[in-house]
Motif scaffolding. Structure first.
Motif, PDB file in Angstrom:
ATOM      1  N   ASP A 180      -1.800   2.336  13.750  1.00 14.19           N
ATOM      2  CA  ASP A 180      -1.312   0.974  13.558  1.00 14.19           C
ATOM      3  C   ASP A 180      -0.372   0.847  12.366  1.00 14.19           C
ATOM      4  O   ASP A 180      -0.782   1.048  11.225  1.00 14.19           O
ATOM      5  N   LEU A 181       0.874   0.488  12.634  1.00 15.62           N
ATOM      6  CA  LEU A 181       1.856   0.262  11.575  1.00 15.62           C
ATOM      7  C   LEU A 181       2.057  -1.225  11.306  1.00 15.62           C
ATOM      8  O   LEU A 181       2.989  -1.614  10.608  1.00 15.62           O
ATOM      9  N   GLY A 182       1.185  -2.050  11.855  1.00 10.43           N
ATOM     10  CA  GLY A 182       1.315  -3.486  11.644  1.00 10.43           C
ATOM     11  C   GLY A 182       0.375  -4.023  10.599  1.00 10.43           C
ATOM     12  O   GLY A 182       0.791  -4.656   9.622  1.00 10.43           O
ATOM     13  N   ASN A 183      -0.913  -3.763  10.750  1.00 10.86           N
ATOM     14  CA  ASN A 183      -1.921  -4.350   9.871  1.00 10.86           C
ATOM     15  C   ASN A 183      -2.623  -3.364   8.942  1.00 10.86           C
ATOM     16  O   ASN A 183      -3.358  -3.772   8.049  1.00 10.86           O
ATOM     17  N   ALA A 184      -2.463  -2.072   9.176  1.00  9.50           N
ATOM     18  CA  ALA A 184      -3.190  -1.091   8.362  1.00  9.50           C
ATOM     19  C   ALA A 184      -2.806  -1.214   6.892  1.00  9.50           C
ATOM     20  O   ALA A 184      -1.621  -1.250   6.534  1.00  9.50           O
ATOM     21  N   VAL A 185      -3.809  -1.249   6.040  1.00  9.77           N
ATOM     22  CA  VAL A 185      -3.576  -1.356   4.596  1.00  9.77           C
ATOM     23  C   VAL A 185      -2.781  -0.155   4.089  1.00  9.77           C
ATOM     24  O   VAL A 185      -1.997  -0.261   3.150  1.00  9.77           O
ATOM     25  N   LYS A 213       0.885  -1.247   4.251  1.00 12.59           N
ATOM     26  CA  LYS A 213       1.245  -2.628   3.950  1.00 12.59           C
ATOM     27  C   LYS A 213       2.289  -2.756   2.848  1.00 12.59           C
ATOM     28  O   LYS A 213       3.032  -3.743   2.792  1.00 12.59           O
ATOM     29  N   SER A 214       2.387  -1.779   1.968  1.00 10.58           N
ATOM     30  CA  SER A 214       3.347  -1.869   0.870  1.00 10.58           C
ATOM     31  C   SER A 214       4.773  -1.578   1.316  1.00 10.58           C
ATOM     32  O   SER A 214       5.726  -1.789   0.557  1.00 10.58           O
ATOM     33  N   ILE A 215       4.941  -1.129   2.544  1.00  8.31           N
ATOM     34  CA  ILE A 215       6.257  -0.771   3.072  1.00  8.31           C
ATOM     35  C   ILE A 215       6.736  -1.900   3.985  1.00  8.31           C
ATOM     36  O   ILE A 215       5.984  -2.355   4.852  1.00  8.31           O
TER      37      ILE A 215
END
Length: 445
Positions: A368-373, A376-378
């Motif tokens: 998951d590239l949407g919600n995964a912590v 998230k910084s990207i």
């Protein structure tokens, strides 16, 4: 890493799969399980009825095997040729259909094929449907948890298939995926769906039973219009490491504590799904069995042990040789392979190890590239560009709100980046091959 978020590929908190410890459910475990229920998702299938097994011109041995196995017993020959599940079209009709589909896709639609977007297994809103149409997405994942049963899910997947953008001369339906590993990571339940035991329990069965049962579970998915399973887990948790391994061991998602056992069972699960005409996904490459943190919920998750030729890669190697059509890239960093990049953003991991050393030719899908912590910084657009630039093919995002920025970023780069244009075309071709083998790509004439 897709634990039941309601899926199995580790998606965003709230869409990740629930995990539980072997010692019982604690308050902390309950909180984690809640977050995990957003990790995977189910997929939709054609509004027009989708066959219960792969069809289409020039399908590979995956499609051929599935089409016969669905009506017979669920045992699959263990001598299946390498890459059988990929189905690189070798016949002129198969090549011609993929070429026709590509020619009928404007640039925006080609880019849309590279994205799988999370949709609640309980339904889709008008706003979400509009977002999927605008982005021309080629795949969806059913997330959350549903106890509605196969008929209700089939109704949902039929509605989702209606969102697929028409092509000139070809029909390319949506890939519909979900996380149906078993145990804590089973998004779809209710009438028509079996209660699937955890991988730890399945790991005590003979390989033949795993394959047979997986074929049954795959037929249930297919009946519901789900054509892709974000499973099996090919990660190995070393002996005594389950309690400290948050993404896999603490949730009983591993088939065993040695690579040989995991290889046998994960490959058997893959073969069973193939028998049922469902595309399986090996995850989470190159392995999350020796990390501590969960990338869904934690940043800077690191593996300091895995190497390019690590024995723990055996389950992935075996699954690839058995014809795995999809491999999911993890969001951890592997310091002994590429200390500067997370696996999903590492050309060394994806092009060098996965495609080079292991010879994988199918579709590389991200965690998951949407919600995964972990990511998230990207900025969202950069996540998609970094993954595709590293050699990935399909971006998975459990956050429908990220699809706009992601597709826009890719489209903006295409006119000025020849390497990206070539990568996009190659990725779309791989994805269309997988769709063809699942009976989702057909051509007129």
């Amino acid at each position: 890493m897709c634990a039941p978020k309601p899926s199995s590929s580790d998606r965003n908190p709230g869409a990740i799969r629930p995990r539980v410890t072997r010692l019982g459910t604690t308050a902390a475990a309950l909180g984690l399980l809640t977050a995990l229920t957003g990790c995977g998702g189910g997929q939709t299938h054609p509004a027009t009825s989708t066959p219960s097994h792969p069809v289409g011109p020039g399908t590979s041995s995956l499609a051929g095997t599935a089409s016969t196995a669905v009506t017979s017993t669920s045992t699959t020959p263990h001598n299946r040729s390498p890459q059988a599940g990929i189905g690189h079209p070798g016949t002129p009709p198969a090549q011609a259909c993929i070429n026709t589909a590509l020619a009928g896709m404007p640039e925006a639609q080609r880019v849309g094929q590279l994205f799988m977007v999370g949709v609640s297994s309980s339904g889709i809103s008008a706003a979400q449907a509009a977002a999927l149409r605008r982005a021309d997405v080629g795949a969806v994942q059913l997330t959350g948890r549903s106890t509605a049963g196969t008929k209700a899910i089939r109704s949902l997947t039929d509605r989702l298939q209606a969102l697929a953008t028409p092509l000139r001369g070809a029909t390319a339906r949506l890939l519909v995926a979900t996380d149906q590993e078993g145990g804590n990571v089973q998004v779809l339940r209710g009438p028509g769906f079996s209660a699937i035991p955890s991988a730890v329990v399945q790991g005590q069965w003979p390989d033949a039973r795993v394959q047979s049962q997986a074929a049954d579970w795959g037929r249930q998915l297919r009946a519901a219009g789900v054509t892709m399973n974000l499973a099996p887990v090919a990660d190995t948790v070393p002996p005594g490491g389950a309690a400290v391994n948050a993404p896999i061991g603490a949730l009983s998602r591993e088939y065993g504590s040695n690579p040989a056992t995991v290889a046998g069972h994960s490959t058997a699960f893959l073969r069973g799904m193939t028998d049922a005409g469902v595309l399986a996904t090996l995850k989470h490459f190159p392995g999350l069995g020796r990390v501590r943190g969960n990338t869904d919920l934690t940043a800077n998750v690191t593996d300091n042990q895995t190497t390019r030729n690590d024995p723990y890669l055996q389950p992935f190697r075996n699954g690839i040789q058995a014809g795995a059509p999809f491999v999911m890239a993890s969001l951890a960093t592997y310091t002994r392979i590429d200390p500067a990049h997370q696996a999903a953003f590492s050309s060394t991991v994806l092009r060098g190890v996965l495609r080079g050393t292991l010879g994988f030719r199918g579709v590389v899908i991200s965690d998951d590239l949407g919600n995964a912590v972990a990511v998230k910084s990207i900025p969202a657009g950069q996540r998609a560009l970094r993954f595709l630039g590293a050699g990935g093919d399909m971006v998975l995002t459990d956050d429908p709100g990220a699809i706009g920025p992601m597709t826009s970023a890719v489209l903006a780069q295409l006119p000025k980046n020849a390497a990206l244009r070539a990568d996009v075309d190659a990725s779309v071709r791989r994805i269309l091959t997988a769709k063809q083998n699942a009976g989702l790509l057909t051509c007129q004439g």
